[in-house]
Design an enzyme around this catalytic site. Structure first.
Site, mmCIF file in Angstrom:
data_model
loop_
_atom_site.group_PDB
_atom_site.id
_atom_site.type_symbol
_atom_site.label_atom_id
_atom_site.label_comp_id
_atom_site.label_asym_id
_atom_site.label_seq_id
_atom_site.Cartn_x
_atom_site.Cartn_y
_atom_site.Cartn_z
ATOM 1 N N TYR A 33 14.763 -80.132 -48.332
ATOM 2 C CA TYR A 33 15.612 -79.012 -49.355
ATOM 3 C C TYR A 33 16.555 -80.227 -50.313
ATOM 4 O O TYR A 33 16.716 -81.510 -50.159
ATOM 5 C CB TYR A 33 16.991 -78.280 -49.278
ATOM 6 N N ARG A 52 12.102 -88.454 -53.720
ATOM 7 C CA ARG A 52 12.621 -87.641 -52.592
ATOM 8 C C ARG A 52 11.771 -86.340 -51.921
ATOM 9 O O ARG A 52 11.567 -86.292 -50.847
ATOM 10 C CB ARG A 52 14.056 -87.817 -52.643
ATOM 11 N N ARG A 100 5.792 -66.769 -35.341
ATOM 12 C CA ARG A 100 6.759 -67.693 -33.940
ATOM 13 C C ARG A 100 5.843 -68.414 -33.556
ATOM 14 O O ARG A 100 5.472 -67.723 -33.175
ATOM 15 C CB ARG A 100 7.415 -66.734 -34.050
ATOM 16 N N LYS A 147 15.235 -85.139 -45.732
ATOM 17 C CA LYS A 147 16.337 -84.424 -46.352
ATOM 18 C C LYS A 147 15.646 -82.887 -45.903
ATOM 19 O O LYS A 147 15.391 -82.361 -46.310
ATOM 20 C CB LYS A 147 16.542 -83.712 -47.505
ATOM 21 N N GLU A 180 26.639 -92.770 -41.861
ATOM 22 C CA GLU A 180 27.254 -91.826 -42.705
ATOM 23 C C GLU A 180 27.944 -91.276 -42.703
ATOM 24 O O GLU A 180 27.864 -89.810 -41.645
ATOM 25 C CB GLU A 180 25.676 -91.596 -43.657
ATOM 26 N N LEU A 205 20.287 -90.813 -44.727
ATOM 27 C CA LEU A 205 19.564 -89.923 -46.085
ATOM 28 C C LEU A 205 20.239 -90.599 -46.894
ATOM 29 O O LEU A 205 21.183 -91.204 -47.501
ATOM 30 C CB LEU A 205 20.133 -88.862 -46.561
#
Ligand code: PLP
Length: 287
Positions: A33, A52, A100, A147, A180, A205
């Site tokens: 995302y 990114r 799945r 991310k 972070e 990140l």
């Protein structure tokens, strides 16, 4: 008009927007995302965010859902429909919908969702008093540079912070060094005025706000060190702050209940916040 979302090719009322129950994002957190800040109708650092996104997708071998030009068109159309002036655009791409099975499905089409959210400016109280952070062990995987929507440790960390009356949790690696926050990058200013933030490796990140602020710091000629710092060093620092797309630059005045510096938002932190805001405003003229 009610708020709308973009879901796999269609604009839908936000309230009713939904993805398939076998979307791999839902079942496996198999997706990535971006959160792109919007200031006065301008998408801040849009291309850096899309760079990114491309990188996250390629690291996970998920195809691009569409061209960059199309992503930009849909972003703008959704912002227009929602009358978004200040807030953020959220985009999420998953590996798609398939029965799945852990293995990559053959022929699944990457699924794309976009939403927007209006946000108020940061409160005067936060800017005047600063934020509290707690520290806790970093329980995440080795690819924090991606991310990914797989955010469970971040969710648990943020909740632990909230339970402790703090805004953020600084995650700490096995060597006692801060990596972070759960949704923000971590910074300190040392007693001799050096701005310090961890170097961009797979342990963090690489925040887009971090990247832009580093450039401003270099341009303005402040002393800078990209290196890891310990919890002890942070507690003894002159100033501390955090950065993210929705926070910009926000002061931290307490770590694990101990005041940072004199317990008030740092002077350099305030200057860096202003530089960043000036930078964001300057984008308006070039957009
Ligand atoms: N670190 C983590 C773990 C994050 O989730 C985020 C933002 O979501 C950041 C740092 C800050 O990144 P950015 O400045 O791109 O918002």
């Amino acid at each position: 008009m009610p708020r709308q979302a973009y879901v796999n090719g269609r604009y839908q009322p936000h309230k009713e927007a939904a993805v398939h129950i076998e979307d791999r994002g839902y079942q496996f957190a198999d997706g990535v995302y971006e959160v792109v800040p919007v200031h006065d109708g301008i998408l801040v650092d849009e291309d850096l965010h899309l760079d990114r996104l491309d990188r996250s997708l390629s690291e996970l071998r998920i195809g691009a859902p569409m061209s960059r030009a199309s992503l930009k068109l849909i972003s703008r159309e959704l912002m227009r429909r929602n009358g978004l002036s200040n807030g953020f655009l959220y985009m999420q791409v998953t590996r798609g919908v398939a029965p799945r099975d852990h293995k990559f499905p053959k022929g699944a089409k990457p699924a794309l969702v976009m939403t927007t959210r209006q946000m108020k400016p940061h409160s005067e109280k936060v800017l005047a008093e600063g934020l509290k952070v707690i520290t806790l062990p970093d329980q995440r995987w080795d690819r924090c540079d991606i991310k990914s929507v797989s955010l469970l440790p971040n969710v648990l960390g943020k909740q632990a912070a909230d339970d402790a009356g703090a805004y953020e949790a600084w995650q700490v690696d096995k060597k006692g060094m801060v990596t972070e926050g759960t949704s923000t990058n971590a910074w300190i200013v040392t007693g001799d005025g050096k701005v310090v933030t961890r170097e961009a490796t797979n342990a963090i990140l690489n925040g887009i706000t971090r990247i832009s602020l580093l450039e401003l710091i270099r341009k303005e000629g402040y002393d800078l060190e990209e290196r890891a710092f310990s919890v002890e060093e942070a507690k003894g620092a002159r100033e501390a702050f955090l950065t993210s797309s929705t926070s910009f630059v926000l002061p931290i005045t307490q770590i694990d209940g101990q005041p940072v510096g004199n317990g008030h938002p740092g002077i350099l932190t305030g200057k860096l916040r202003q530089h960043y805001i000036d930078y964001v405003k300057s984008l308006r003229k070039t957009a």
